[in-house]
Design a protein around this motif. Structure first.
Motif, PDB file in Angstrom:
ATOM      1  N   LEU A  24       0.859  -1.178   0.000  1.00 42.34           N
ATOM      2  CA  LEU A  24       0.000   0.000   0.000  1.00 42.34           C
ATOM      3  C   LEU A  24       0.897   1.229   0.000  1.00 42.34           C
ATOM      4  O   LEU A  24       2.042   1.171   0.444  1.00 42.34           O
ATOM      5  CB  LEU A  24      -0.878   0.015   1.257  1.00 42.34           C
ATOM      6  N   HIS A  53      -7.698  -7.274   1.117  1.00 35.42           N
ATOM      7  CA  HIS A  53      -6.892  -6.216   0.519  1.00 35.42           C
ATOM      8  C   HIS A  53      -7.665  -4.901   0.409  1.00 35.42           C
ATOM      9  O   HIS A  53      -7.120  -3.823   0.698  1.00 35.42           O
ATOM     10  CB  HIS A  53      -6.414  -6.657  -0.870  1.00 35.42           C
ATOM     11  N   ARG A  54      -8.923  -4.942   0.009  1.00 33.45           N
ATOM     12  CA  ARG A  54      -9.694  -3.715  -0.130  1.00 33.45           C
ATOM     13  C   ARG A  54      -9.894  -3.033   1.221  1.00 33.45           C
ATOM     14  O   ARG A  54      -9.790  -1.805   1.338  1.00 33.45           O
ATOM     15  CB  ARG A  54     -11.054  -4.002  -0.781  1.00 33.45           C
ATOM     16  N   TRP A  63      -6.706  -1.452   2.221  1.00 37.63           N
ATOM     17  CA  TRP A  63      -6.484  -0.239   1.419  1.00 37.63           C
ATOM     18  C   TRP A  63      -7.296   0.927   1.974  1.00 37.63           C
ATOM     19  O   TRP A  63      -6.791   2.047   2.120  1.00 37.63           O
ATOM     20  CB  TRP A  63      -6.843  -0.509  -0.041  1.00 37.63           C
ATOM     21  N   ARG A  92      -5.910   4.331   3.627  1.00 39.31           N
ATOM     22  CA  ARG A  92      -6.314   5.614   3.036  1.00 39.31           C
ATOM     23  C   ARG A  92      -6.734   6.602   4.126  1.00 39.31           C
ATOM     24  O   ARG A  92      -6.419   7.803   4.040  1.00 39.31           O
ATOM     25  CB  ARG A  92      -7.457   5.380   2.059  1.00 39.31           C
TER      26      ARG A  92
END
Length: 445
Positions: free
Chosen positions: A189, A369-370, A373, A377
């Motif tokens: 990331l 993973h999402r 992420w 963020r």
């Protein structure tokens, strides 16, 4: 490695320079040894000394395979899975490496006489393997710890359901408590630009775990206005959960173990705090007998703080010590979201309060993973902040592991690897200055 460390700090170096820089033959790594997996046999967990099992070794640099990346680790951190690895409980991690080797050809190189530990990193990409297009040498990254293969259909709705899902640095080798780390490229990331290497390194595992456990559709599905009971609310995982409840418009009820940790929770913005030690809550009369009277006393205390409201969600991770109280305290129709069980995985609770009150137990494990992420963020945008409270050099990792095991510090324990000193790696000073008090909150505790 000194040449590599100097090179990594050269602001003029470009992707081609990183790709051409000669790799060393070996690197420093914190390891446990297969031959020592039985050294703590018969010794209670609290009496096991991680300095006897953790080694600072020189190990060979692994080959970078398809879909992988080799990262120069500037900083890492200690998570509770590192504690388990160092104490060889609940089982030696070499069993995971053997299973990986048995099930997949690429897993065979992970099955070694040593295990490089660590499930967090912040660093710089040095090499990428065939098929990697998202990242290139020279990129500043952080890593999350989910390794998936996605060969099985079960993993395509939620990668955590992949039968081959593993936690990097715990169920795989070549982890982040080292000068170099080997990862799947999908674990990487972007590094938050306003953070130092050590600040960026501490959030990956705990931040993503808290996000899934509370916010995600795969967890408790917290909504605006929810009351959330958070055990260990100033600890490594709970400090992120507290921030998510506040950022999401909820009302945290923070359970802590000292006045200093209570002050940290209030400094984060929490209005309701219970000092469990000061108020003498003990949920077991002996090792085999839970105490429902204490569950009731605790639930009354929560309602006193909230104006009579019961928690919509309980953020559970202590496990055995607190689980019965969690099931009793949550509101009718509420959710107990659980992971980790650091005080013991064998939970006792009264099922009447589960079934008659329609309570849901939601098991969560890291994040896909999402989710990782999205959690990263929020850190990059300054909405969630690292909770770094202590920093150790790589050679003192055993001391850091002992401190985490014994709960000596709030927040997270960071480890400097290739970074020669603290305070490096910031590329967005403007954003940093805006959030500096929150970034440093746990460092000044």
């Amino acid at each position: 490695m000194h040449r590599l460390a100097e090179f990594l700090l050269d602001p003029s170096a470009g992707p081609e320079d990183f790709a051409r820089f000669p790799l060393p033959d070996t690197y420093r790594a914190i390891t446990v040894h297969r031959a020592e997996a039985g050294i703590f046999a018969g010794i209670p967990s609290r009496e096991r000394d991680p300095s006897l099992s953790l080694h600072l070794d020189q190990v060979p640099v692994p080959e970078v395979g398809p879909g992988e990346a080799l990262v120069a680790v500037m900083a890492s951190s200690v998570n509770y899975n590192t504690v388990w690895s160092a104490l060889f409980e609940p089982q030696p991690t070499f069993r995971f490496l053997q299973e990986y080797a048995r099930r997949r050809p690429e897993g065979r190189r992970h099955d070694l006489p040593y295990h490089v530990l660590g499930s967090d990193l912040a660093g710089i990409v040095l090499r990428t393997g065939p098929g990697v297009t998202r990242w290139r040498p020279g990129d500043s990254v952080v890593g999350h710890c989910l390794v998936t293969e996605l060969d099985h259909p079960d993993g395509h709705g939620d990668p955590l359901l992949d039968p081959e899902a593993r936690i990097w640095g715990y169920e795989t080798n070549f982890g982040g408590l080292a000068d170099l780390a080997l990862v799947k490229s999908g674990q990487l990331l972007p590094k938050p630009a306003h953070l130092t290497w050590e600040e960026a390194a501490v959030s990956g595992l705990v931040n993503s775990t808290a996000y899934r456990q509370l916010v995600s559709a795969n967890g408790a599905r917290m909504k605006q206005g929810d009351t959330v009971l958070i055990w260990g609310a100033a600890g490594g995982l709970g400090s992120y959960a507290t921030q998510y409840v506040l950022a999401g418009g909820g009302f945290p009820v923070c359970v802590v173990s000292s006045p200093a940790r209570a002050r940290l929770c209030r400094a984060m913005g929490a209005a309701h705090v219970i000092d469990r030690e000061a108020e003498g809550f003990r949920f077991w009369t002996d090792d085999a007998t839970p105490d429902p009277r204490e569950w009731r006393r605790f639930a009354r205390r929560v309602r006193e703080l909230t104006g009579g409201e019961e928690p919509d969600i309980v953020f559970e991770h202590p496990g055995r010590d607190t689980f019965g109280a969690s099931v009793y305290t949550v509101r009718k129709g509420g959710a107990v979201a659980t992971c980790a069980s650091i005080t013991g995985a064998q939970h006792l609770y009264d099922n009447r309060y589960l079934w008659t009150r329609l309570v849901r137990i939601v098991g969560t494990h890291f994040a896909h993973h999402r989710e990782a992420w999205e959690a990263n963020r929020l850190i990059a945008k300054g909405r969630i902040h690292p909770t770094l409270s202590a920093l150790y050099p790589l050679q003192e990792t055993a001391e850091a592991v002992r401190a985490v095991r014994d709960g000596l510090r709030p927040g997270k324990a960071g480890v400097l690897c290739l970074a020669p000193s603290a305070g490096l790696g910031v590329t967005d000073q403007e954003l940093r200055i805006r959030h500096l008090p929150a970034i440093n909150r746990f460092r000044t505790s």
